[in-house]
Design a protein around this motif. Structure first.
Motif, PDB file in Angstrom:
ATOM      1  N   UNK A 255       0.828  -1.208   0.000  1.00 46.44           N
ATOM      2  CA  UNK A 255       0.000   0.000   0.000  1.00 46.44           C
ATOM      3  C   UNK A 255       0.863   1.258   0.000  1.00 46.44           C
ATOM      4  N   UNK A 256       1.918   1.254   0.831  1.00 44.22           N
ATOM      5  CA  UNK A 256       2.823   2.404   0.907  1.00 44.22           C
ATOM      6  C   UNK A 256       3.483   2.676  -0.431  1.00 44.22           C
ATOM      7  N   UNK A 257       3.893   1.618  -1.117  1.00 42.96           N
ATOM      8  CA  UNK A 257       4.558   1.790  -2.410  1.00 42.96           C
ATOM      9  C   UNK A 257       3.640   2.491  -3.405  1.00 42.96           C
ATOM     10  N   UNK A 258       2.411   1.997  -3.531  1.00 41.93           N
ATOM     11  CA  UNK A 258       1.478   2.622  -4.466  1.00 41.93           C
ATOM     12  C   UNK A 258       1.185   4.066  -4.117  1.00 41.93           C
TER      13      UNK A 258
ATOM     14  N   UNK B 281      -8.337  -1.741   6.197  1.00 50.22           N
ATOM     15  CA  UNK B 281      -8.791  -2.159   4.867  1.00 50.22           C
ATOM     16  C   UNK B 281      -9.760  -1.152   4.254  1.00 50.22           C
ATOM     17  N   UNK B 282     -10.677  -0.618   5.069  1.00 45.00           N
ATOM     18  CA  UNK B 282     -11.629   0.375   4.567  1.00 45.00           C
ATOM     19  C   UNK B 282     -10.931   1.663   4.137  1.00 45.00           C
ATOM     20  N   UNK B 283      -9.923   2.085   4.919  1.00 44.03           N
ATOM     21  CA  UNK B 283      -9.180   3.295   4.559  1.00 44.03           C
ATOM     22  C   UNK B 283      -8.438   3.088   3.240  1.00 44.03           C
ATOM     23  N   UNK B 284      -7.821   1.918   3.061  1.00 41.28           N
ATOM     24  CA  UNK B 284      -7.150   1.615   1.798  1.00 41.28           C
ATOM     25  C   UNK B 284      -8.135   1.659   0.637  1.00 41.28           C
ATOM     26  N   UNK B 285      -9.319   1.059   0.839  1.00 45.46           N
ATOM     27  CA  UNK B 285     -10.333   1.050  -0.219  1.00 45.46           C
ATOM     28  C   UNK B 285     -10.821   2.463  -0.519  1.00 45.46           C
ATOM     29  N   UNK B 286     -11.006   3.280   0.507  1.00 47.16           N
ATOM     30  CA  UNK B 286     -11.444   4.668   0.367  1.00 47.16           C
ATOM     31  C   UNK B 286     -10.448   5.466  -0.483  1.00 47.16           C
ATOM     32  N   UNK B 287      -9.151   5.292  -0.185  1.00 45.78           N
ATOM     33  CA  UNK B 287      -8.102   5.992  -0.933  1.00 45.78           C
ATOM     34  C   UNK B 287      -8.057   5.495  -2.377  1.00 45.78           C
ATOM     35  N   UNK B 288      -8.178   4.176  -2.551  1.00 44.06           N
ATOM     36  CA  UNK B 288      -8.117   3.607  -3.900  1.00 44.06           C
ATOM     37  C   UNK B 288      -9.283   4.081  -4.765  1.00 44.06           C
ATOM     38  N   UNK B 289     -10.480   4.163  -4.176  1.00 44.19           N
ATOM     39  CA  UNK B 289     -11.644   4.622  -4.941  1.00 44.19           C
ATOM     40  C   UNK B 289     -11.469   6.075  -5.378  1.00 44.19           C
ATOM     41  N   UNK B 290     -10.908   6.913  -4.490  1.00 42.17           N
ATOM     42  CA  UNK B 290     -10.655   8.313  -4.857  1.00 42.17           C
ATOM     43  C   UNK B 290      -9.663   8.395  -6.011  1.00 42.17           C
ATOM     44  N   UNK B 291      -8.627   7.552  -5.961  1.00 43.77           N
ATOM     45  CA  UNK B 291      -7.628   7.553  -7.031  1.00 43.77           C
ATOM     46  C   UNK B 291      -8.215   7.015  -8.331  1.00 43.77           C
TER      47      UNK B 291
ATOM     48  N   UNK C 138      -1.822   9.050 -15.447  1.00 43.97           N
ATOM     49  CA  UNK C 138      -2.914   8.079 -15.293  1.00 43.97           C
ATOM     50  C   UNK C 138      -2.360   6.700 -14.972  1.00 43.97           C
ATOM     51  N   UNK C 139      -1.205   6.357 -15.552  1.00 40.33           N
ATOM     52  CA  UNK C 139      -0.577   5.078 -15.249  1.00 40.33           C
ATOM     53  C   UNK C 139      -0.207   4.960 -13.780  1.00 40.33           C
ATOM     54  N   UNK C 140       0.269   6.078 -13.207  1.00 41.22           N
ATOM     55  CA  UNK C 140       0.595   6.091 -11.773  1.00 41.22           C
ATOM     56  C   UNK C 140      -0.663   5.902 -10.936  1.00 41.22           C
ATOM     57  N   UNK C 141      -1.777   6.504 -11.377  1.00 41.28           N
ATOM     58  CA  UNK C 141      -3.043   6.335 -10.649  1.00 41.28           C
ATOM     59  C   UNK C 141      -3.433   4.858 -10.582  1.00 41.28           C
ATOM     60  N   UNK C 142      -3.325   4.167 -11.714  1.00 41.84           N
ATOM     61  CA  UNK C 142      -3.736   2.768 -11.740  1.00 41.84           C
ATOM     62  C   UNK C 142      -2.794   1.873 -10.938  1.00 41.84           C
TER      63      UNK C 142
ATOM     64  N   UNK D 145      -3.365  -1.044  -3.892  1.00 42.97           N
ATOM     65  CA  UNK D 145      -4.337  -0.988  -2.798  1.00 42.97           C
ATOM     66  C   UNK D 145      -5.193  -2.262  -2.773  1.00 42.97           C
ATOM     67  N   UNK D 146      -5.601  -2.713  -3.943  1.00 41.18           N
ATOM     68  CA  UNK D 146      -6.399  -3.942  -4.016  1.00 41.18           C
ATOM     69  C   UNK D 146      -5.592  -5.131  -3.506  1.00 41.18           C
ATOM     70  N   UNK D 147      -4.322  -5.214  -3.900  1.00 39.58           N
ATOM     71  CA  UNK D 147      -3.454  -6.293  -3.411  1.00 39.58           C
ATOM     72  C   UNK D 147      -3.282  -6.218  -1.893  1.00 39.58           C
ATOM     73  N   UNK D 148      -3.092  -4.985  -1.388  1.00 36.28           N
ATOM     74  CA  UNK D 148      -2.903  -4.804   0.056  1.00 36.28           C
ATOM     75  C   UNK D 148      -4.132  -5.275   0.824  1.00 36.28           C
ATOM     76  N   UNK D 149      -5.314  -4.943   0.324  1.00 39.35           N
ATOM     77  CA  UNK D 149      -6.558  -5.365   0.981  1.00 39.35           C
ATOM     78  C   UNK D 149      -6.689  -6.883   0.942  1.00 39.35           C
TER      79      UNK D 149
END
Length: 404
Positions: free
Chosen positions: A24-27, A81-91, A171-175, A181-185
């Motif tokens: 998660x930190x890396x992404x 996990x919810x915080x990771x998902x929240x951040x990923x959805x925003x991205x 955009x590539x960095x966003x993905x 984040x999905x892997x971290x969850x």
């Protein structure tokens, strides 16, 4: 205070947890660098950089107190996990907007606010969950391993961010952030973590918030740590924020010099984290932290009198070695002396005050650097920081409990 650990499974659980958090930190680091550089390239504006910095830091500071309350009220695993998902959805929403042609910089600022708020929820829960996963005698070693992994990723993420920005665009960095984040969850879901039982489960959020403040400042050792952090982070800020300006003014404006300035600190942090992981334990954590602060003060002062760039880099690298030692010993010390059901709130209170010190400091030292030399600021702050270390060391006379 520590919770009971299942000795037969803790290594597997902490391995999954460290993998999850560092993925998660890396992404997050990759997309963070990409956003900063994209704004820099698009605007070349100090004003926009200020806005980006504020949007990335302030929401986390403001929401961290509530993040600590939630970390004590709910299962910390699911909160992370919810915080990771929240951040990923925003991205993900940001990536879709850019793909559709909506590429306004204001969208980047809005996404930075959401991501920062998510970090404010996640960080206290991450700090508080370690004693639920790791035996007390292994906390320092595991934190050292985590610091080392984080330093490796901080070496890699700027390069990956720059590569993505130069090849496939932002955009590539966003993905990349969405995928990590999905892997971290997914990895985090494999860990079993129980909810910590609360002493007063009927209290409201505001009562919990006030209770966390009362507990932190009513506990002598936690109060000393908080006060020490306020002064320390304030005085460390010039070394964190103004050294690129010092390098440009005193040694040259070549890009490789600015890059080297960032990298030697990270390399030092990597070595410091490895040392903590190998050592495994510090008997007197207050004394260790005090020595680190004194070393910071001396080394930052020496940065102010560096006579050539090579010497400057050696000193900066040495200073970086002490950061994981300081961070690990104080984090573990807090985990050892704090009751499990208030640990999230205590970390959020300390984070609030320490994080607030740095923006306050840059408001003073930033304009001051246009009136006096950065070297003189480093000398004065280095001396004061060493003094903070001495005072903190004398504030805690009794040693920590012996290592078992």
């Amino acid at each position: 205070m520590h919770t009971k650990i299942n000795q037969s499974h803790w290594k597997k659980r902490i391995a999954y947890f460290l993998a999850s958090q560092n993925i998660s930190l890396f992404g997050s680091s990759v997309v963070g660098f990409a956003i900063i550089w994209h704004i820099t390239l698009e605007t070349s504006s100090g004003f926009w950089m200020m806005l980006s910095t504020i949007c990335s830091l302030v929401p986390q500071v403001l929401i961290s107190l509530f993040g600590g309350v939630w970390a004590d009220r709910h299962n910390r695993k699911y909160l992370i996990m919810l915080a990771d998902a929240f951040i990923a959805l925003a991205t993900l929403a940001l990536a879709i907007s850019f793909l559709l042609g909506f590429r306004r910089l204001e969208l980047l600022l809005m996404a930075s606010v959401v991501r920062s708020a998510g970090a404010g929820i996640q960080t206290p829960a991450v700090s508080a969950i370690f004693p639920q996963l790791v035996p007390e005698e292994k906390l320092t070693q595991i934190q050292g391993i985590n610091q080392t992994l984080g330093s490796v990723l901080m070496l890699l993420s700027p390069a990956v961010g720059g590569l993505l920005l130069g090849t496939v665009g932002i955009v590539g960095a966003f993905f990349v952030d969405v995928v990590t984040a999905a892997l971290a969850i997914l990895v985090m879901s494999r860990i079993s973590v129980e909810k910590v039982e609360r002493v007063n489960p009927e209290t409201s959020v505001w009562e919990d918030l006030k209770g966390g403040l009362r507990y932190t400042f009513g506990h002598r050792q936690l109060r000393n740590i908080t006060i020490c952090y306020i002064f320390s982070f304030f005085l460390i800020t010039p070394a964190m924020a103004l050294t690129p300006l010092m390098v440009e003014r005193s040694f040259g404006s070549e890009v490789w010099r600015l890059t080297a300035n960032e990298m030697v600190w990270t390399v030092g942090s990597l070595l410091g984290g490895a040392y903590v992981a190998l050592k495994g334990q510090f008997r007197n954590k207050v004394r260790t932290a005090a020595v680190c602060l004194i070393a910071f003060g001396i080394l930052f002062g020496l940065l102010g009198v560096s006579w050539n760039f090579t010497v400057y880099l050696v000193i900066m690298g040495l200073a970086g070695c002490f950061m994981p030692v300081l961070s690990t010993t104080q984090t573990v010390f807090i985990q050892e002396i704090t009751e499990a059901d208030v640990l999230g709130r205590v970390f959020s209170v300390i984070q609030l005050f320490s994080s607030s010190a740095m923006p306050a400091a840059i408001l003073l030292f930033g304009p001051l650097a246009d009136l006096v030399s950065v070297e003189s600021i480093m000398l004065v702050c280095g001396g004061l920081l060493a003094l903070v270390g001495l005072v903190y060391g004398f504030s805690e006379r009794q040693p920590n409990k012996p290592v078992s």
